[in-house]
Design an enzyme around this catalytic site. Structure first.
Site, mmCIF file in Angstrom:
data_model
loop_
_atom_site.group_PDB
_atom_site.id
_atom_site.type_symbol
_atom_site.label_atom_id
_atom_site.label_comp_id
_atom_site.label_asym_id
_atom_site.label_seq_id
_atom_site.Cartn_x
_atom_site.Cartn_y
_atom_site.Cartn_z
ATOM 1 N N HIS A 184 46.155 36.262 30.776
ATOM 2 C CA HIS A 184 45.637 35.525 31.923
ATOM 3 C C HIS A 184 44.346 34.836 31.524
ATOM 4 O O HIS A 184 43.528 35.393 30.796
ATOM 5 C CB HIS A 184 45.404 36.457 33.115
ATOM 6 C CG HIS A 184 44.718 37.736 32.773
ATOM 7 N ND1 HIS A 184 45.358 38.812 32.190
ATOM 8 C CD2 HIS A 184 43.421 38.112 32.911
ATOM 9 C CE1 HIS A 184 44.506 39.793 31.999
ATOM 10 N NE2 HIS A 184 43.316 39.390 32.419
ATOM 11 N N HIS A 220 40.887 33.565 32.799
ATOM 12 C CA HIS A 220 39.917 33.672 33.884
ATOM 13 C C HIS A 220 39.226 32.322 34.072
ATOM 14 O O HIS A 220 38.831 31.677 33.093
ATOM 15 C CB HIS A 220 38.824 34.692 33.536
ATOM 16 C CG HIS A 220 39.269 36.125 33.493
ATOM 17 N ND1 HIS A 220 39.153 36.969 34.570
ATOM 18 C CD2 HIS A 220 39.809 36.868 32.496
ATOM 19 C CE1 HIS A 220 39.593 38.180 34.233
ATOM 20 N NE2 HIS A 220 39.999 38.140 32.974
ATOM 21 N N ARG A 258 43.718 34.029 43.192
ATOM 22 C CA ARG A 258 42.355 34.576 43.171
ATOM 23 C C ARG A 258 42.349 36.011 42.650
ATOM 24 O O ARG A 258 43.234 36.796 42.996
ATOM 25 C CB ARG A 258 41.740 34.534 44.574
ATOM 26 C CG ARG A 258 41.506 33.114 45.050
ATOM 27 C CD ARG A 258 40.560 33.011 46.226
ATOM 28 N NE ARG A 258 40.677 31.677 46.811
ATOM 29 C CZ ARG A 258 40.079 30.585 46.325
ATOM 30 N NH1 ARG A 258 39.299 30.670 45.258
ATOM 31 N NH2 ARG A 258 40.250 29.406 46.899
ATOM 32 N N ASP A 259 41.332 36.293 41.843
ATOM 33 C CA ASP A 259 41.170 37.645 41.311
ATOM 34 C C ASP A 259 40.857 38.618 42.455
ATOM 35 O O ASP A 259 40.065 38.312 43.354
ATOM 36 C CB ASP A 259 40.027 37.650 40.284
ATOM 37 C CG ASP A 259 40.027 38.904 39.433
ATOM 38 O OD1 ASP A 259 40.311 38.813 38.233
ATOM 39 O OD2 ASP A 259 39.730 39.992 39.990
ATOM 40 N N ILE A 260 41.458 39.782 42.418
ATOM 41 C CA ILE A 260 41.283 40.791 43.471
ATOM 42 C C ILE A 260 39.869 41.381 43.459
ATOM 43 O O ILE A 260 39.393 41.892 44.469
ATOM 44 C CB ILE A 260 42.345 41.908 43.299
ATOM 45 C CG1 ILE A 260 42.635 42.605 44.620
ATOM 46 C CG2 ILE A 260 41.962 42.903 42.213
ATOM 47 C CD1 ILE A 260 43.846 43.536 44.557
ATOM 48 N N VAL A 296 44.678 44.214 32.244
ATOM 49 C CA VAL A 296 46.055 43.909 32.636
ATOM 50 C C VAL A 296 46.737 43.250 31.432
ATOM 51 O O VAL A 296 46.277 42.207 30.942
ATOM 52 C CB VAL A 296 46.117 42.984 33.869
ATOM 53 C CG1 VAL A 296 47.559 42.626 34.197
ATOM 54 C CG2 VAL A 296 45.447 43.649 35.075
ATOM 55 N N ASN A 340 40.628 37.630 27.859
ATOM 56 C CA ASN A 340 40.205 38.882 27.239
ATOM 57 C C ASN A 340 41.386 39.431 26.447
ATOM 58 O O ASN A 340 42.532 39.337 26.895
ATOM 59 C CB ASN A 340 39.782 39.895 28.307
ATOM 60 C CG ASN A 340 38.540 39.439 29.059
ATOM 61 O OD1 ASN A 340 37.721 38.703 28.519
ATOM 62 N ND2 ASN A 340 38.396 39.864 30.303
HETATM 63 P P1 DGP Z 1 41.186 41.616 32.487
HETATM 64 O O1 DGP Z 1 40.135 42.673 32.626
HETATM 65 O O2 DGP Z 1 40.745 40.440 31.638
HETATM 66 O O3 DGP Z 1 42.514 42.192 32.048
HETATM 67 O O4 DGP Z 1 41.378 41.020 33.945
HETATM 68 C C1 DGP Z 1 42.283 41.525 34.865
HETATM 69 C C2 DGP Z 1 41.881 40.993 36.204
HETATM 70 O O5 DGP Z 1 42.991 41.118 37.076
HETATM 71 C C3 DGP Z 1 40.732 41.750 36.852
HETATM 72 O O6 DGP Z 1 39.633 40.850 36.997
HETATM 73 C C4 DGP Z 1 41.269 42.187 38.205
HETATM 74 C C5 DGP Z 1 42.519 41.386 38.371
HETATM 75 N N1 DGP Z 1 43.609 42.058 39.044
HETATM 76 C C6 DGP Z 1 44.151 43.269 38.719
HETATM 77 N N2 DGP Z 1 45.146 43.577 39.562
HETATM 78 C C7 DGP Z 1 45.250 42.535 40.432
HETATM 79 C C8 DGP Z 1 46.092 42.274 41.545
HETATM 80 O O7 DGP Z 1 46.970 43.041 41.914
HETATM 81 N N3 DGP Z 1 45.886 41.102 42.210
HETATM 82 C C9 DGP Z 1 44.930 40.208 41.843
HETATM 83 N N4 DGP Z 1 44.821 39.100 42.560
HETATM 84 N N5 DGP Z 1 44.121 40.424 40.787
HETATM 85 C C10 DGP Z 1 44.273 41.570 40.103
#
Ligand code: DGP
Length: 114
Positions: free
Chosen positions: A100, A102, A29-31, A96, A87
């Site tokens: 990944h 989404h 899950r996204d944070i 990041v 992205n």
């Molecule tokens: P993007 O902006 O497309 O690079 O998406 C990166 C996503 O990663 C963003 O929605 C937040 C998520 N994210 C960043 N750090 C962490 C983390 O440590 N844990 C989790 N679960 N998600 C993270």
């Protein structure tokens, strides 16, 4: 990659809600969820951006997409609908630098994205 946050998740160095894992990919899950369901699917090999794909990753990318649809089913959003997306780089909203996919759903998603 030593300092990559997603590589740390793969190495289980951070506490993360992992939903699916196989030899090649991981889903969690996204944070910072942007929808009631917001899941990230990542390859276990470090690839910084979509621009770094060489052509050797067809099966890997297929694995990400196939499992996104399976997770959508599992999360109960398959029928109503959902969105998947990568992205790429700054203008694409990438923050990041480990690719990944989404998976977003559980609400009506606007188009085009902001
Ligand atoms: P993007 O902006 O497309 O690079 O998406 C990166 C996503 O990663 C963003 O929605 C937040 C998520 N994210 C960043 N750090 C962490 C983390 O440590 N844990 C989790 N679960 N998600 C993270």
């Amino acid at each position: 990659m030593e300092n990559c946050i997603f590589c740390k998740i793969i190495r289980k160095e951070t506490k993360t809600d992992i939903l699916y894992e196989n030899n090649n990919i991981l889903a969690f899950r996204d944070i910072n969820p942007q929808a009631p369901v917001h899941i990230l699917l990542i390859p276990k090999t470090h690839i910084s951006t979509l621009n770094d794909l060489t052509g050797e990753e067809r099966e890997l990318i297929g694995d990400l997409i196939l499992n996104a649809s399976r997770l959508a089913e599992q999360e109960g959003i398959a029928k109503e609908g959902y969105r998947t997306g990568f992205n790429c780089n700054e203008a694409g909203g990438q923050t990041v630098y480990h690719i990944h996919l989404h998976l977003l759903g559980g609400r009506k998603l606007g188009w085009p994205p902001g």
